[in-house]
Scaffold this motif. Sequence first.
Motif, PDB file in Angstrom:
ATOM      1  N   TYR A  33      39.080  13.469  18.065  1.00  0.00           N
ATOM      2  CA  TYR A  33      38.324  14.711  18.007  1.00  0.00           C
ATOM      3  C   TYR A  33      37.458  14.688  16.754  1.00  0.00           C
ATOM      4  CZ  TYR A  33      42.170  16.388  21.029  1.00  0.00           C
ATOM      5  OH  TYR A  33      43.108  16.534  22.019  1.00  0.00           O
ATOM      6  N   TYR A  35      35.366  17.361  14.167  1.00  0.00           N
ATOM      7  CA  TYR A  35      35.185  18.737  13.753  1.00  0.00           C
ATOM      8  C   TYR A  35      34.208  18.778  12.586  1.00  0.00           C
ATOM      9  CZ  TYR A  35      39.423  19.920  16.393  1.00  0.00           C
ATOM     10  OH  TYR A  35      40.359  20.100  17.382  1.00  0.00           O
ATOM     11  N   PHE A  90      35.293  16.126   9.929  1.00  0.00           N
ATOM     12  CA  PHE A  90      36.646  15.611  10.100  1.00  0.00           C
ATOM     13  C   PHE A  90      36.791  14.920  11.445  1.00  0.00           C
ATOM     14  CE2 PHE A  90      38.998  17.073   6.537  1.00  0.00           C
ATOM     15  CZ  PHE A  90      38.479  18.306   6.164  1.00  0.00           C
ATOM     16  N   THR A 101      50.232  18.090  21.428  1.00  0.00           N
ATOM     17  CA  THR A 101      48.839  18.283  21.039  1.00  0.00           C
ATOM     18  C   THR A 101      48.700  18.272  19.524  1.00  0.00           C
ATOM     19  OG1 THR A 101      49.071  20.686  21.043  1.00  0.00           O
ATOM     20  CG2 THR A 101      48.318  19.645  23.078  1.00  0.00           C
ATOM     21  N   GLN A 107      40.671  12.252   6.113  1.00  0.00           N
ATOM     22  CA  GLN A 107      40.335  12.936   4.862  1.00  0.00           C
ATOM     23  C   GLN A 107      38.935  13.532   4.876  1.00  0.00           C
ATOM     24  OE1 GLN A 107      41.332  10.465   1.438  1.00  0.00           O
ATOM     25  NE2 GLN A 107      43.353  11.403   1.514  1.00  0.00           N
TER      26      GLN A 107
ATOM     27  N   PHE B  35      49.226  26.502  15.325  1.00  0.00           N
ATOM     28  CA  PHE B  35      49.364  25.581  14.206  1.00  0.00           C
ATOM     29  C   PHE B  35      49.015  26.281  12.887  1.00  0.00           C
ATOM     30  CE2 PHE B  35      49.291  21.577  16.688  1.00  0.00           C
ATOM     31  CZ  PHE B  35      48.803  22.038  17.885  1.00  0.00           C
ATOM     32  N   TYR B  37      47.569  24.717   9.123  1.00  0.00           N
ATOM     33  CA  TYR B  37      47.146  23.581   8.317  1.00  0.00           C
ATOM     34  C   TYR B  37      46.854  24.069   6.912  1.00  0.00           C
ATOM     35  CZ  TYR B  37      46.486  20.478  12.359  1.00  0.00           C
ATOM     36  OH  TYR B  37      46.681  19.693  13.469  1.00  0.00           O
ATOM     37  N   GLN B  39      44.657  23.145   3.405  1.00  0.00           N
ATOM     38  CA  GLN B  39      43.563  22.353   2.865  1.00  0.00           C
ATOM     39  C   GLN B  39      43.547  22.537   1.351  1.00  0.00           C
ATOM     40  OE1 GLN B  39      39.423  23.331   3.939  1.00  0.00           O
ATOM     41  NE2 GLN B  39      39.015  21.143   4.113  1.00  0.00           N
ATOM     42  N   GLY B  43      40.529  18.544  -0.278  1.00  0.00           N
ATOM     43  CA  GLY B  43      39.736  18.625   0.944  1.00  0.00           C
ATOM     44  C   GLY B  43      40.380  18.202   2.243  1.00  0.00           C
ATOM     45  N   GLU B  44      41.454  17.422   2.183  1.00  0.00           N
ATOM     46  CA  GLU B  44      42.028  16.971   3.462  1.00  0.00           C
ATOM     47  C   GLU B  44      42.759  18.103   4.160  1.00  0.00           C
ATOM     48  OE1 GLU B  44      43.165  16.235   0.515  1.00  0.00           O
ATOM     49  OE2 GLU B  44      45.336  15.895   0.480  1.00  0.00           O
ATOM     50  N   LEU B  45      42.965  17.977   5.441  1.00  0.00           N
ATOM     51  CA  LEU B  45      43.704  18.967   6.223  1.00  0.00           C
ATOM     52  C   LEU B  45      45.113  18.440   6.456  1.00  0.00           C
ATOM     53  CD1 LEU B  45      41.056  20.069   8.863  1.00  0.00           C
ATOM     54  CD2 LEU B  45      42.226  21.571   7.252  1.00  0.00           C
ATOM     55  N   PHE B  47      48.788  18.963   8.079  1.00  0.00           N
ATOM     56  CA  PHE B  47      49.535  19.661   9.116  1.00  0.00           C
ATOM     57  C   PHE B  47      50.811  20.263   8.534  1.00  0.00           C
ATOM     58  CE2 PHE B  47      51.457  20.426  13.158  1.00  0.00           C
ATOM     59  CZ  PHE B  47      52.774  20.021  13.059  1.00  0.00           C
ATOM     60  N   ARG B  50      53.675  23.229  14.100  1.00  0.00           N
ATOM     61  CA  ARG B  50      53.206  23.500  15.452  1.00  0.00           C
ATOM     62  C   ARG B  50      54.268  24.320  16.164  1.00  0.00           C
ATOM     63  NH1 ARG B  50      53.322  18.634  19.500  1.00  0.00           N
ATOM     64  NH2 ARG B  50      55.535  19.068  19.213  1.00  0.00           N
ATOM     65  N   PHE B  91      44.755  27.398   7.126  1.00  0.00           N
ATOM     66  CA  PHE B  91      44.135  27.667   8.420  1.00  0.00           C
ATOM     67  C   PHE B  91      45.198  27.815   9.491  1.00  0.00           C
ATOM     68  CE2 PHE B  91      39.687  27.076   7.533  1.00  0.00           C
ATOM     69  CZ  PHE B  91      39.657  26.223   6.437  1.00  0.00           C
ATOM     70  N   SER B  95      45.626  26.085  20.246  1.00  0.00           N
ATOM     71  CA  SER B  95      45.227  25.007  21.136  1.00  0.00           C
ATOM     72  C   SER B  95      45.814  25.217  22.518  1.00  0.00           C
ATOM     73  CB  SER B  95      45.716  23.678  20.577  1.00  0.00           C
ATOM     74  OG  SER B  95      45.558  22.645  21.515  1.00  0.00           O
ATOM     75  N   GLY B 104      43.001  19.998  24.556  1.00  0.00           N
ATOM     76  CA  GLY B 104      43.830  20.080  23.370  1.00  0.00           C
ATOM     77  C   GLY B 104      43.058  20.323  22.089  1.00  0.00           C
ATOM     78  N   LYS B 105      41.811  20.727  22.205  1.00  0.00           N
ATOM     79  CA  LYS B 105      41.037  20.977  20.987  1.00  0.00           C
ATOM     80  C   LYS B 105      41.607  22.184  20.243  1.00  0.00           C
ATOM     81  CE  LYS B 105      37.613  24.139  22.925  1.00  0.00           C
ATOM     82  NZ  LYS B 105      37.267  24.074  24.322  1.00  0.00           N
ATOM     83  N   LEU B 106      41.359  22.221  18.961  1.00  0.00           N
ATOM     84  CA  LEU B 106      41.866  23.297  18.118  1.00  0.00           C
ATOM     85  C   LEU B 106      40.784  24.339  17.863  1.00  0.00           C
ATOM     86  CD1 LEU B 106      43.782  21.154  15.484  1.00  0.00           C
ATOM     87  CD2 LEU B 106      44.793  22.604  17.238  1.00  0.00           C
ATOM     88  N   PHE B 108      40.111  27.187  15.250  1.00  0.00           N
ATOM     89  CA  PHE B 108      40.583  27.563  13.929  1.00  0.00           C
ATOM     90  C   PHE B 108      40.181  28.981  13.566  1.00  0.00           C
ATOM     91  CE2 PHE B 108      42.273  23.739  11.996  1.00  0.00           C
ATOM     92  CZ  PHE B 108      41.729  22.728  12.752  1.00  0.00           C
ATOM     93  N   GLN B 110      39.233  31.534  10.264  1.00  0.00           N
ATOM     94  CA  GLN B 110      38.301  31.315   9.170  1.00  0.00           C
ATOM     95  C   GLN B 110      38.978  30.849   7.889  1.00  0.00           C
ATOM     96  OE1 GLN B 110      35.430  30.947  10.916  1.00  0.00           O
ATOM     97  NE2 GLN B 110      34.440  31.857   9.144  1.00  0.00           N
TER      98      GLN B 110
END
Lengths: 114, 118
Positions: A33, A35, A90, A101, A107, B35, B37, B39, B43-45, B47, B50, B91, B95, B104-106, B108, B110
């Motif tokens: 995916y 984003y 991302f 899912t 990163q 979910f 997440y 950040q 900067g990384e997301l 997990f 779920r 966040f 999904s 299965g897209k997320l 999010f 804001q």
Amino acid sequence: DSGVTQTPKHLITATGQRVTLRCSPRSGDLSVYWYQQSLDQGLQFLIHYYNGEERAKGNILERFSAQQFPDLHSELNLSSLELGDSALYFCASSVLTGRNTEAFFGQGTRLTVV
Amino acid sequence: AQKVTQAQTEISVVEKEDVTLDCVYETRDTTYYLFWYKQPPSGELVFLIRRNSFDEQNEISGRYSWNFQKSTSSFNFTITASQVVDSAVYFCALSEPSGSGNTGKLIFGQGTTLQVKP
């Protein structure tokens, strides 16, 4: 470490140019995916590939395109870049099954268009 | 259409305070996943959790806990005894299940920026 690799981490380019962002998913994950995270739009889904085939498109501009190769890595191509394309991009991968899912994110690639 | 709302844009607390981040979702699906997440400033997301729509049992993981209430379409996240390292943007996401034509897209929210001061 999520196991998802994105390159490059940072990219600065001029308006009108074209760039390619690369993503290597986790070993065994067939789904990729993309984003986009921008200040005004937040985190938005762009496109989804599964085992080389496009499965869904979100808010992806016509100037943007993507593909997933036989080795499952994916590339996001952004062309005719505008200042507003500056964002964090991302890639996420997952095993696409009926119940699972859970997506693992790379990163990110921070794109700055000047 | 699916939608996630995180009404709190920014929250500031002092270390060791408890803090709850709110998440309200909208969906017509009977089967879905929620979910959280994190950040961090790097900067990384990352997990965190779920939860599927059939499991309303609350979950606790160390200082983190999650309260899922289907009746109010909420999936709130509580950090107990907050620490400076908890400072991040959080966040909430929704999904549809993957497979059977779903992607299965997320979707999010804001995001909520949490600042924990020493």
